[in-house]
Design a protein around this motif. Structure first.
Motif, PDB file in Angstrom:
ATOM      1  N   ALA A   9       0.847  -1.185   0.000  1.00 57.59           N
ATOM      2  CA  ALA A   9       0.000   0.000   0.000  1.00 57.59           C
ATOM      3  C   ALA A   9       0.889   1.242   0.000  1.00 57.59           C
ATOM      4  N   LEU A  10       0.402   2.307  -0.577  1.00 64.19           N
ATOM      5  CA  LEU A  10       1.145   3.565  -0.552  1.00 64.19           C
ATOM      6  C   LEU A  10       1.212   4.090   0.874  1.00 64.19           C
ATOM      7  N   TRP A  11       2.295   4.798   1.168  1.00 67.36           N
ATOM      8  CA  TRP A  11       2.470   5.397   2.491  1.00 67.36           C
ATOM      9  C   TRP A  11       1.985   6.829   2.477  1.00 67.36           C
ATOM     10  N   ASP A  12       1.443   7.265   3.616  1.00 63.84           N
ATOM     11  CA  ASP A  12       1.137   8.679   3.760  1.00 63.84           C
ATOM     12  C   ASP A  12       2.355   9.376   4.360  1.00 63.84           C
ATOM     13  N   ILE A  13       2.275  10.671   4.503  1.00 64.27           N
ATOM     14  CA  ILE A  13       3.437  11.441   4.944  1.00 64.27           C
ATOM     15  C   ILE A  13       3.868  11.072   6.366  1.00 64.27           C
ATOM     16  N   ASP A  18       7.929   8.635   9.919  1.00 66.25           N
ATOM     17  CA  ASP A  18       8.306   7.613  10.899  1.00 66.25           C
ATOM     18  C   ASP A  18       9.438   6.736  10.375  1.00 66.25           C
ATOM     19  N   TYR A  19       9.340   6.307   9.131  1.00 67.32           N
ATOM     20  CA  TYR A  19      10.362   5.435   8.546  1.00 67.32           C
ATOM     21  C   TYR A  19      11.718   6.125   8.512  1.00 67.32           C
ATOM     22  N   LEU A  20      11.728   7.402   8.105  1.00 65.57           N
ATOM     23  CA  LEU A  20      12.989   8.134   8.001  1.00 65.57           C
ATOM     24  C   LEU A  20      13.440   8.748   9.320  1.00 65.57           C
ATOM     25  N   TYR A  35      13.685  18.155  -2.929  1.00 66.06           N
ATOM     26  CA  TYR A  35      14.586  17.194  -2.316  1.00 66.06           C
ATOM     27  C   TYR A  35      13.709  16.141  -1.647  1.00 66.06           C
ATOM     28  N   GLY A  36      14.284  15.027  -1.313  1.00 64.39           N
ATOM     29  CA  GLY A  36      13.553  14.004  -0.585  1.00 64.39           C
ATOM     30  C   GLY A  36      12.968  12.947  -1.503  1.00 64.39           C
ATOM     31  N   PRO A  37      12.319  11.974  -0.900  1.00 66.12           N
ATOM     32  CA  PRO A  37      11.751  10.885  -1.696  1.00 66.12           C
ATOM     33  C   PRO A  37      10.606  11.396  -2.563  1.00 66.12           C
ATOM     34  N   PRO A  38      10.414  10.787  -3.728  1.00 69.78           N
ATOM     35  CA  PRO A  38       9.345  11.239  -4.619  1.00 69.78           C
ATOM     36  C   PRO A  38       7.965  10.944  -4.042  1.00 69.78           C
ATOM     37  N   PRO A  50       6.455   2.988  -1.108  1.00 70.23           N
ATOM     38  CA  PRO A  50       7.466   2.535  -0.137  1.00 70.23           C
ATOM     39  C   PRO A  50       8.777   2.100  -0.789  1.00 70.23           C
ATOM     40  N   THR A  51       8.688   1.459  -1.945  1.00 70.59           N
ATOM     41  CA  THR A  51       9.896   1.021  -2.645  1.00 70.59           C
ATOM     42  C   THR A  51      10.727   2.225  -3.065  1.00 70.59           C
ATOM     43  N   ALA A  52      10.081   3.272  -3.564  1.00 71.77           N
ATOM     44  CA  ALA A  52      10.793   4.482  -3.994  1.00 71.77           C
ATOM     45  C   ALA A  52      11.437   5.188  -2.800  1.00 71.77           C
ATOM     46  N   VAL A  53      10.765   5.178  -1.663  1.00 75.38           N
ATOM     47  CA  VAL A  53      11.339   5.793  -0.455  1.00 75.38           C
ATOM     48  C   VAL A  53      12.597   5.034  -0.041  1.00 75.38           C
ATOM     49  N   ARG A  54      12.512   3.721  -0.041  1.00 74.49           N
ATOM     50  CA  ARG A  54      13.681   2.905   0.331  1.00 74.49           C
ATOM     51  C   ARG A  54      14.833   3.101  -0.657  1.00 74.49           C
ATOM     52  N   GLU A  55      14.510   3.163  -1.954  1.00 74.71           N
ATOM     53  CA  GLU A  55      15.547   3.372  -2.967  1.00 74.71           C
ATOM     54  C   GLU A  55      16.186   4.747  -2.824  1.00 74.71           C
ATOM     55  N   TRP A  56      15.384   5.772  -2.533  1.00 75.62           N
ATOM     56  CA  TRP A  56      15.908   7.122  -2.329  1.00 75.62           C
ATOM     57  C   TRP A  56      16.891   7.116  -1.152  1.00 75.62           C
ATOM     58  N   PHE A  57      16.509   6.472  -0.065  1.00 69.68           N
ATOM     59  CA  PHE A  57      17.370   6.418   1.111  1.00 69.68           C
ATOM     60  C   PHE A  57      18.643   5.621   0.812  1.00 69.68           C
ATOM     61  N   ALA A  58      18.521   4.519   0.095  1.00 66.32           N
ATOM     62  CA  ALA A  58      19.682   3.712  -0.250  1.00 66.32           C
ATOM     63  C   ALA A  58      20.653   4.514  -1.109  1.00 66.32           C
ATOM     64  N   ALA A  59      20.135   5.327  -2.024  1.00 65.51           N
ATOM     65  CA  ALA A  59      20.996   6.176  -2.854  1.00 65.51           C
ATOM     66  C   ALA A  59      21.749   7.193  -2.013  1.00 65.51           C
ATOM     67  N   LEU A  60      21.106   7.709  -0.971  1.00 65.64           N
ATOM     68  CA  LEU A  60      21.779   8.652  -0.061  1.00 65.64           C
ATOM     69  C   LEU A  60      22.952   7.982   0.640  1.00 65.64           C
TER      70      LEU A  60
END
Length: 65
Positions: A9-13, A18-20, A35-38, A50-60
């Motif tokens: 499921a998509l995450w809300d803000i 919380d994740y970050l 800036y930040g996850p898309p 959620p996958t894009a958020v994790r990928e954004w963080f992994a790239a950082l």
């Protein structure tokens, strides 16, 4: 990697904050600075893949290494 039968499921803000481990206001500030996850809008609500958020963080973490 997700498959059509295993989509998350998509995450809300609040979930992304919380994740970050950052305040919601930080995500809004990052978004203003492009800036930040898309995120995408669903109506007037921001939603994050959620996958894009994790990928954004992994790239950082890769850039910092």
């Amino acid at each position: 990697m997700t498959t059509p039968t295993a989509l998350e499921a998509l995450w809300d803000i609040d979930q992304v904050a919380d994740y970050l481990g950052v305040p919601v206001q930080t995500l809004y500030a990052w978004r203003k600075r492009h800036y930040g996850p898309p995120a995408g809008r669903v109506g007037r609500h921001l939603r994050y893949d959620p996958t894009a958020v994790r990928e954004w963080f992994a790239a950082l973490t890769r850039e910092a290494a």
